[in-house]
Design an enzyme around this catalytic site. Structure first.
Site, mmCIF file in Angstrom:
data_model
loop_
_atom_site.group_PDB
_atom_site.id
_atom_site.type_symbol
_atom_site.label_atom_id
_atom_site.label_comp_id
_atom_site.label_asym_id
_atom_site.label_seq_id
_atom_site.Cartn_x
_atom_site.Cartn_y
_atom_site.Cartn_z
ATOM 1 N N TYR A 124 3.274 11.506 2.085
ATOM 2 C CA TYR A 124 2.241 11.237 1.081
ATOM 3 C C TYR A 124 0.948 10.797 1.774
ATOM 4 O O TYR A 124 -0.141 11.285 1.461
ATOM 5 C CB TYR A 124 2.716 10.160 0.105
ATOM 6 C CG TYR A 124 1.630 9.665 -0.806
ATOM 7 C CD1 TYR A 124 1.089 10.489 -1.798
ATOM 8 C CD2 TYR A 124 1.115 8.378 -0.673
ATOM 9 C CE1 TYR A 124 0.070 10.053 -2.624
ATOM 10 C CE2 TYR A 124 0.104 7.925 -1.495
ATOM 11 C CZ TYR A 124 -0.416 8.757 -2.469
ATOM 12 O OH TYR A 124 -1.443 8.314 -3.279
ATOM 13 N N GLU A 129 -0.673 5.791 -11.599
ATOM 14 C CA GLU A 129 -1.250 4.491 -11.237
ATOM 15 C C GLU A 129 -1.067 3.493 -12.371
ATOM 16 O O GLU A 129 -0.761 2.313 -12.141
ATOM 17 C CB GLU A 129 -2.748 4.631 -10.910
ATOM 18 C CG GLU A 129 -3.072 5.481 -9.690
ATOM 19 C CD GLU A 129 -2.675 4.836 -8.371
ATOM 20 O OE1 GLU A 129 -2.203 3.685 -8.369
ATOM 21 O OE2 GLU A 129 -2.828 5.498 -7.331
ATOM 22 N N TRP A 164 3.624 0.998 -5.247
ATOM 23 C CA TRP A 164 3.331 2.422 -5.357
ATOM 24 C C TRP A 164 4.531 3.261 -4.906
ATOM 25 O O TRP A 164 4.804 4.316 -5.461
ATOM 26 C CB TRP A 164 2.088 2.776 -4.537
ATOM 27 C CG TRP A 164 1.825 4.249 -4.476
ATOM 28 C CD1 TRP A 164 1.840 5.057 -3.377
ATOM 29 C CD2 TRP A 164 1.520 5.122 -5.588
ATOM 30 N NE1 TRP A 164 1.569 6.354 -3.711
ATOM 31 C CE2 TRP A 164 1.367 6.427 -5.066
ATOM 32 C CE3 TRP A 164 1.371 4.919 -6.956
ATOM 33 C CZ2 TRP A 164 1.074 7.526 -5.865
ATOM 34 C CZ3 TRP A 164 1.080 6.015 -7.757
ATOM 35 C CH2 TRP A 164 0.926 7.297 -7.220
#
Length: 201
Positions: free
Chosen positions: A23, A45, A53
Site C-alpha cells: 500500500y 477513512e 488504518w
C-alpha cells in the site's frame, strides 16, 4: 524478505506486513483524480475513525464488494434493508452510524459532483490544484491536521458530510496525494514528485 535489501521507507510502515508495504509503495501519496477512487478513500477513512488504518486496509477488498465497488450513485440509494445486510457482514466494520454516514456521504458526494462537475475539481481546490510537499524526517514530524484539512473538513461538514473531521480529512489528503508526506529519506517521495512535476491543474 521485505526487511532485507529493501529501499528506505516512511517510519510508519510496518515492514512485517507485506500488504502494508505494498500500500505504501504503490498507493499512498500518489495524486488521485478519479472520483470513484476518491469516494472509496473518503468512505474508508470515515470508517477508520477511532481505529488504525491497517484495520481498514485489511478489510478493503470486502468493503469493495459490500459497497458495490464504491459506486456513489449505488451507495446513495442504499436503504434500511441494505444497511442490515451490511451490518451482518463480518468483513467490514459493523458500526451502524458509520454505515449510514457512508450512505449520507454518497448522497452529498453526488451533490458536490453536480455543483463542481467532479469531486476531484472540488477537492483539489483546497491545495490550489497541486500537492503540498512536506519535509518529514521522523515519525513525530507527521501532523495530524493542517490549515487545509481544517478548511476541507469545515466545508464538507457544512455540506452535510458525516465522520469527516480534520484528522480524517488530513489522512484522506495524505492517501490521495493532495499532501506528499513521504519522509525525506523514503524512496517514494522523489518518485512521486518526479512523476507529477509536469502536472498543472
Amino acid at each position: 524478505m521485505a526487511q532485507k535489501h529493501s529501499p528506505p521507507r516512511c517510519p510508519w510502515v510496518d515492514l512485517s506486513k507485506e500488504d502494508y508495504i505494498e500500500y505504501h509503495d504503490r498507493e499512498w501519496g500518489v495524486p488521485i483524480h478519479d472520483d470513484r477512487l476518491l469516494f472509496e478513500f473518503l468512505t474508508l477513512e470515515s470508517a477508520q475513525a477511532g481505529l488504525s488504518w491497517y484495520t481498514v486496509l485489511r478489510k478493503r477488498d470486502t468493503y469493495r464488494i459490500a459497497f458495490d465497488y464504491f459506486d456513489p450513485e449505488m451507495v446513495a440509494r442504499y436503504d434500511e434493508q441494505k444497511v442490515e445486510l451490511l451490518l451482518s457482514n463480518p468483513g467490514i466494520i459493523r458500526n451502524r452510524q458509520k454505515v449510514w454516514a457512508a450512505i449520507n456521504n454518497a448522497q452529498r458526494f453526488l451533490e458536490v459532483q453536480e455543483e463542481f462537475g467532479s469531486f476531484d475539481a472540488y477537492m483539489w481546490r483546497f491545495v490550489n490544484g497541486k500537492p503540498i510537499v512536506n519535509e518529514i524526517r521522523r515519525l513525530s514530524d507527521y501532523p495530524a491536521t493542517s490549515n487545509e484539512s481544517d478548511a476541507l473538513s469545515n466545508d464538507l461538514r457544512q455540506r452535510g458530510f458525516k465522520f469527516i473531521g480534520s484528522t480524517i480529512c488530513y489522512a484522506h489528503m495524505q492517501a490521495t496525494g493532495m499532501v506528499n508526506d513521504h519522509a525525506l529519506d523514503c524512496f517514494r517521495r522523489q518518485e512521486i514528485i518526479n512523476a507529477n512535476s509536469g502536472i498543472s491543474d
